[in-house]
Motif scaffolding. Structure first.
Motif, short mmCIF file in Angstrom:
data_model
loop_
_atom_site.label_atom_id
_atom_site.label_comp_id
_atom_site.label_asym_id
_atom_site.label_seq_id
_atom_site.Cartn_x
_atom_site.Cartn_y
_atom_site.Cartn_z
N ALA A 127 0.83 -1.21 0.00
CA ALA A 127 0.00 0.00 0.00
C ALA A 127 0.86 1.26 0.00
O ALA A 127 0.49 2.28 -0.59
N ALA A 128 2.04 1.18 0.63
CA ALA A 128 2.90 2.35 0.76
C ALA A 128 3.42 2.86 -0.59
O ALA A 128 3.81 4.03 -0.70
N VAL A 129 3.44 1.98 -1.62
CA VAL A 129 3.98 2.40 -2.92
C VAL A 129 2.95 2.28 -4.04
O VAL A 129 3.28 2.54 -5.20
N LYS A 130 1.72 1.94 -3.70
CA LYS A 130 0.72 1.73 -4.75
C LYS A 130 0.49 3.00 -5.57
O LYS A 130 0.38 2.95 -6.80
N ALA A 131 0.42 4.15 -4.92
CA ALA A 131 0.19 5.40 -5.64
C ALA A 131 1.35 5.69 -6.60
O ALA A 131 1.13 6.25 -7.70
N ARG A 132 2.55 5.31 -6.23
CA ARG A 132 3.70 5.54 -7.12
C ARG A 132 3.61 4.64 -8.35
O ARG A 132 3.95 5.06 -9.46
N TYR A 133 3.18 3.41 -8.16
CA TYR A 133 2.98 2.53 -9.32
C TYR A 133 1.89 3.09 -10.23
O TYR A 133 2.03 3.10 -11.46
N GLN A 134 0.83 3.55 -9.64
CA GLN A 134 -0.27 4.11 -10.43
C GLN A 134 0.19 5.33 -11.22
O GLN A 134 -0.23 5.54 -12.37
N ALA A 135 1.07 6.13 -10.62
CA ALA A 135 1.60 7.30 -11.32
C ALA A 135 2.43 6.88 -12.54
O ALA A 135 2.37 7.51 -13.60
N GLN A 136 3.21 5.81 -12.40
CA GLN A 136 4.01 5.33 -13.52
C GLN A 136 3.13 4.73 -14.61
O GLN A 136 3.38 4.92 -15.81
N LEU A 137 2.10 4.01 -14.21
CA LEU A 137 1.16 3.46 -15.19
C LEU A 137 0.48 4.59 -15.97
O LEU A 137 0.34 4.52 -17.19
N ALA A 138 0.07 5.64 -15.26
CA ALA A 138 -0.58 6.78 -15.92
C ALA A 138 0.39 7.48 -16.87
O ALA A 138 0.02 7.87 -17.98
N ARG A 139 1.63 7.65 -16.43
CA ARG A 139 2.63 8.31 -17.27
C ARG A 139 2.85 7.56 -18.58
O ARG A 139 3.09 8.17 -19.64
N LEU A 140 2.76 6.23 -18.51
CA LEU A 140 3.00 5.41 -19.69
C LEU A 140 1.71 4.94 -20.35
O LEU A 140 1.73 4.05 -21.20
#
Length: 313
Positions: A115-128
């Motif tokens: 959960a601590a890094v889920k938002a960061r993964y989502q940001a990378q998915l959105a960027r790509l």
């Protein structure tokens, strides 16, 4: 660092990364190489060895699994070697529908990101331009490789321009038989971890995506291959920053060291059939004491570099 290790194995997800893109993605899905591009003779690239077995000669070629479009034009020596061969041998025959289906099935899973890094993964998915749904659809290893490949695409490096794809297309034009050295299960076992990643591993991988360092390392690998800089390629494990921890080193052993002896034995079996083979594997499988040229020499073959620096011997 795990993201750099997985970049070594980009071949396994080239097709998946393209199909996963959203239609509105600013990174266009790569256009297949045209017949004119396939026919174009470029500069010599990569690392070519000649294998002598009896009166027959085969070739061993160190490839790059993703490249820029200009790097897809193979040089005259490589084309001549392929022309002289009776069979193309790759790590996997990705033109085989059953192989692709097995790979796709093996990549499926759930990323299980903390959960601590889920938002960061989502940001990378959105960027790509990838959907958040991939967090629930892909094994974490293949999610990381997909992100790595699409991030490299921003710099013009794409799986469709990788050597294996070019060789497959040329083999189809010649109606040349294609054979795989490994099974899908073997490649999946090499690519996947036995357990979950630690929070620290997730954070390190994300940081590499966020600060562009992972892309820089991959671009260096691509540049080294295109320049045929064997001295730098042969020292990859000293500059890749991919063996800093026990987990990193274990992953590299799975990706390279454990696969090479099996590949060498299967190449030996193919060569004993007496026909000329063009064998193409990732360049890092050719490096060092445990690389394929040395292992094949130990099996009694004469293996010589074709117009490579003396250091390659």
């Amino acid at each position: 660092m795990r993201l750099k290790q997985l970049a070594v194995a980009l071949l396994a997800v080239c097709g998946l990364a393209a199909t996963a893109q959203a239609a509105v993605c600013p990174n266009p899905i790569p256009t297949p190489l045209t017949p004119a591009q396939l026919a174009k003779v470029g500069s010599e690239r990569g690392f070519l060895w000649r294998i002598s077995h009896g009166k027959t000669q085969s070739y061993l070629y160190g490839t790059i699994h993703a490249n820029r479009v200009e790097g897809s034009a193979l040089g005259p020596q490589v084309r001549s070697a392929l022309q002289a061969s009776r069979q193309l041998v790759l790590e996997l025959d990705l033109d085989d529908a059953s192989v692709s289906q097995q790979l796709m099935a093996g990549m499926q899973g759930k990323a299980n990101v903390p959960a601590a890094v889920k938002a960061r993964y989502q940001a990378q998915l959105a960027r790509l331009c990838l959907p958040n749904a991939l967090l629930e659809q892909l094994d974490i290893n293949f999610l990381m490789v997909t992100l790595t490949l699409l991030d490299a695409q921003l710099a013009g490096v794409e799986g469709s321009y990788g050597t294996e794809n070019v060789l497959l297309q040329l083999a189809k034009q010649r109606q040349l038989p294609v054979k795989g050295l490994e099974t899908v299960a073997e490649q999946l076992a090499a690519l996947k971890d036995d357990g979950e990643l630690s929070l620290a591993q997730h954070e390190q991988a994300l940081t590499m995506l966020e600060n562009g360092h992972g892309r820089q390392q991959l671009l260096k690998l691509v540049d080294v291959w295109n320049r045929r800089d064997w001295a730098t390629m042969s020292q990859y494990r000293s500059w890749c920053e991919c063996e800093n921890t026990a987990e990193d080193r274990a992953a590299m052993v799975r990706l390279l060291d454990e696969r090479n002896p099996r590949m060498a034995q299967r190449i030996d079996a193919l060569l004993r059939e007496g026909q000329a083979n063009f064998i193409a594997v990732g360049s890092l499988h050719l490096v060092g004491e445990h690389g394929l040229p040395n292992l094949l020499r130990q099996l009694g073959y004469k293996v010589e570099p074709v117009n490579l620096p003396a250091a390659s011997k």
